[in-house]
Design a protein around this motif. Structure first.
Motif, PDB file in Angstrom:
ATOM      1  N   UNK A   1       0.750  -1.420   0.100  1.00 33.31           N
ATOM      2  CA  UNK A   1      -0.099  -0.005   0.031  1.00 33.31           C
ATOM      3  C   UNK A   1       0.945   1.422   0.062  1.00 33.31           C
ATOM      4  N   UNK A   2       2.129   0.980   0.005  1.00 29.79           N
ATOM      5  CA  UNK A   2       2.967   2.277  -0.051  1.00 29.79           C
ATOM      6  C   UNK A   2       2.853   3.358  -1.324  1.00 29.79           C
ATOM      7  N   UNK A   3       2.456   2.687  -2.266  1.00 27.28           N
ATOM      8  CA  UNK A   3       2.164   3.696  -3.457  1.00 27.28           C
ATOM      9  C   UNK A   3       0.920   4.174  -3.470  1.00 27.28           C
ATOM     10  N   UNK A   4      -0.080   3.951  -2.433  1.00 26.50           N
ATOM     11  CA  UNK A   4      -1.248   4.747  -2.226  1.00 26.50           C
ATOM     12  C   UNK A   4      -1.067   5.967  -1.238  1.00 26.50           C
ATOM     13  N   UNK A   5      -0.157   5.843  -0.303  1.00 24.03           N
ATOM     14  CA  UNK A   5       0.111   6.699   0.632  1.00 24.03           C
ATOM     15  C   UNK A   5       1.288   7.770   0.605  1.00 24.03           C
ATOM     16  N   UNK A   6       2.198   7.151  -0.028  1.00 22.37           N
ATOM     17  CA  UNK A   6       3.503   8.285  -0.344  1.00 22.37           C
ATOM     18  C   UNK A   6       3.098   8.732  -1.728  1.00 22.37           C
ATOM     19  N   UNK A   7       3.222  10.231  -1.957  1.00 28.32           N
ATOM     20  CA  UNK A   7       2.824  10.900  -2.840  1.00 28.32           C
ATOM     21  C   UNK A   7       3.952  10.772  -3.991  1.00 28.32           C
ATOM     22  N   UNK A   8       3.724  10.623  -5.312  1.00 27.97           N
ATOM     23  CA  UNK A   8       4.564  10.724  -6.333  1.00 27.97           C
ATOM     24  C   UNK A   8       4.294  11.354  -7.591  1.00 27.97           C
ATOM     25  N   UNK A   9       5.228  11.862  -8.285  1.00 31.90           N
ATOM     26  CA  UNK A   9       4.986  12.687  -9.617  1.00 31.90           C
ATOM     27  C   UNK A   9       6.056  12.144 -10.375  1.00 31.90           C
ATOM     28  N   UNK A  10       6.045  12.635 -11.661  1.00 26.29           N
ATOM     29  CA  UNK A  10       6.659  12.212 -12.688  1.00 26.29           C
ATOM     30  C   UNK A  10       7.622  13.535 -13.166  1.00 26.29           C
ATOM     31  N   UNK A  11       8.692  13.568 -13.155  1.00 24.59           N
ATOM     32  CA  UNK A  11       9.592  14.622 -13.851  1.00 24.59           C
ATOM     33  C   UNK A  11       9.565  14.715 -15.364  1.00 24.59           C
ATOM     34  N   UNK A  12       8.818  15.315 -15.630  1.00 26.87           N
ATOM     35  CA  UNK A  12       8.538  15.588 -17.244  1.00 26.87           C
ATOM     36  C   UNK A  12       9.961  15.893 -18.022  1.00 26.87           C
ATOM     37  N   UNK A  13      10.676  16.713 -17.317  1.00 25.94           N
ATOM     38  CA  UNK A  13      11.905  17.204 -17.865  1.00 25.94           C
ATOM     39  C   UNK A  13      13.230  16.583 -17.427  1.00 25.94           C
ATOM     40  N   UNK A  14      13.596  15.389 -18.136  1.00 26.47           N
ATOM     41  CA  UNK A  14      14.464  14.626 -17.530  1.00 26.47           C
ATOM     42  C   UNK A  14      15.546  14.535 -18.565  1.00 26.47           C
ATOM     43  N   UNK A  15      16.860  14.861 -17.919  1.00 26.08           N
ATOM     44  CA  UNK A  15      17.025  14.746 -16.443  1.00 26.08           C
ATOM     45  C   UNK A  15      17.352  16.222 -16.003  1.00 26.08           C
ATOM     46  N   UNK A  16      16.856  17.218 -16.691  1.00 25.87           N
ATOM     47  CA  UNK A  16      17.159  18.800 -16.825  1.00 25.87           C
ATOM     48  C   UNK A  16      16.253  19.069 -15.398  1.00 25.87           C
ATOM     49  N   UNK A  17      15.102  18.423 -15.215  1.00 26.03           N
ATOM     50  CA  UNK A  17      14.382  18.670 -14.013  1.00 26.03           C
ATOM     51  C   UNK A  17      15.190  18.596 -12.636  1.00 26.03           C
ATOM     52  N   UNK A  18      16.108  17.558 -12.606  1.00 27.13           N
ATOM     53  CA  UNK A  18      16.629  17.537 -11.371  1.00 27.13           C
ATOM     54  C   UNK A  18      17.115  18.778 -10.791  1.00 27.13           C
ATOM     55  N   UNK A  19      17.642  19.673 -11.606  1.00 24.13           N
ATOM     56  CA  UNK A  19      18.171  21.022 -11.170  1.00 24.13           C
ATOM     57  C   UNK A  19      17.326  21.725 -10.108  1.00 24.13           C
ATOM     58  N   UNK A  20      15.933  21.321 -10.597  1.00 28.94           N
ATOM     59  CA  UNK A  20      15.074  22.265  -9.763  1.00 28.94           C
ATOM     60  C   UNK A  20      14.997  21.523  -8.190  1.00 28.94           C
ATOM     61  N   UNK A  21      15.478  20.435  -8.013  1.00 28.85           N
ATOM     62  CA  UNK A  21      15.746  19.907  -6.637  1.00 28.85           C
ATOM     63  C   UNK A  21      16.807  20.601  -6.093  1.00 28.85           C
ATOM     64  N   UNK A  22      17.946  20.777  -6.642  1.00 26.65           N
ATOM     65  CA  UNK A  22      18.969  21.488  -6.135  1.00 26.65           C
ATOM     66  C   UNK A  22      18.614  23.151  -5.820  1.00 26.65           C
TER      67      UNK A  22
END
Length: 335
Positions: free
Chosen positions: A221-242
């Motif tokens: 049931x972890x996939x039901x209670x832990x939120x998830x999302x797709x990083x559509x711009x990959x891997x450039x979108x990782x810079x948003x984390x930084x």
């Protein structure tokens, strides 16, 4: 107690009578009960539940069970925006801890007996179909001894930016996966994420769907209670984390990757961590590795070159969790 049935106004049973009211009226009555002052609400809901009955089914070809009849995950998702939850524990998680609304339930008598209280409390107006085990197995196409399925509504996807903003505010752990197409491995990663307090899982566009039945089941049931999302711009979108203040850490097999037990000396306390995972064979792409702050490896005995990605994720998450003194935030998304 007994459980309510629910129909829309156009369905054949919308005019049927239960306790002197038709089903549509009882649906509205239940919603009104939820507005009652909390002190009286439990008594009102108890009275309401006593009026209701589950829908017993003995016909394998009953059209109301179409979602449970040999239906593939992809068909449910693509055609109707639904997913399938399997097993009593997972269905309980769906009802108590997830942001998803149930669409219907299909249970054998024992599962109905066990889940009836939580369905009455959290099941909304979703219909509950109950069948003997032999009928249940004939409908689903194999002998599913658990005798417990529920269909849920996918709803709107959570936004990448919203999730990283929330995780950054809590200074919590986020898991990032690249190219993961095996639903069992993804489910195992979500289960580990739940155990070690990760606040979200982010995925590249090539990764498989966390709401496939096997992924949900393996994750407990972890996939039901832990939120998830797709990083559509990959891997450039990782810079948003930084940009949001995350320290990017990747599990890698390279000789120059630092041992995992030295990670605590490299990361800054009280700053969120994003842990990047790749597949066993290909690993993490060079383009994604170029985005990370630290590449770490799990020391292994000579002659062993890799671990299953779900297993490796658990070891790495524990290292981050223990390094934070076991203080990662409890996972969860706005419901």
């Amino acid at each position: 107690m007994s459980r309510s049935v629910s129909c829309n106004a156009d369905s054949p049973c919308a005019g049927s009578k239960i306790g002197g009211c038709n089903v549509a009226q009882l649906g509205r009555l239940r919603r009104e009960f939820l507005k009652v002052r909390p002190g009286w609400r439990g008594l009102c809901l108890l009275c309401f539940a006593l009026l209701m009955q589950p829908i017993w089914v003995d016909d394998v070809s009953d059209p109301r069970l179409a979602d449970y009849r040999d239906v593939r995950d992809a068909d449910l998702r693509r055609k109707r925006g639904l997913f399938m939850a399997e097993g009593r524990f997972v269905v309980d998680v769906l009802l108590r801890d997830s942001r998803y609304a149930p669409d219907s339930f299909f249970l054998n008598p024992k599962s109905f007996e066990v889940l009836e209280p939580v369905i009455n409390e959290c099941g909304g107006d979703a219909p509950v179909y109950v069948a003997k085990q032999e009928v249940f197995s004939d409908v689903v196409g194999f002998d599913m001894h658990r005798g417990c399925l529920a269909v849920g509504n996918v709803g709107e996807a959570l936004g990448f930016e919203v999730l990283i903003a929330q995780a950054a505010k809590e200074a919590s752990l986020v898991i990032v996966v690249e190219g993961l197409r095996n639903t069992e491995n993804l489910g195992g990663i979500f289960r580990n994420a739940m155990a070690f307090g990760a606040s979200a899982v982010l995925m590249c566009p090539e990764s498989c769907d966390p709401l496939y039945r096997k992924a949900i089941r393996v994750s407990m049931g972890g996939t039901l209670c832990i939120p998830f999302a797709q990083v559509t711009s990959w891997p450039a979108g990782l810079s948003r984390l930084r940009d949001a203040g995350f320290q990017l850490v990747a599990l890698d097999l390279a000789d120059d990757a630092i041992p995992l037990d030295e990670l605590g000396l490299r990361i800054v306390p009280d700053r969120p961590v994003a842990l990047l995972l790749g597949t066993e064979g290909r690993g993490i792409s060079e383009a994604a590795l170029d985005q990370v702050d630290h590449a770490v490896r799990i020391p292994m005995a000579p002659g062993v070159d890799s671990l299953n990605v779900a297993t490796a994720s658990g070891i790495a998450m524990h290292a981050v969790f223990a390094g934070n003194g076991g203080s990662n935030s409890k996972p969860g998304a706005p419901k």
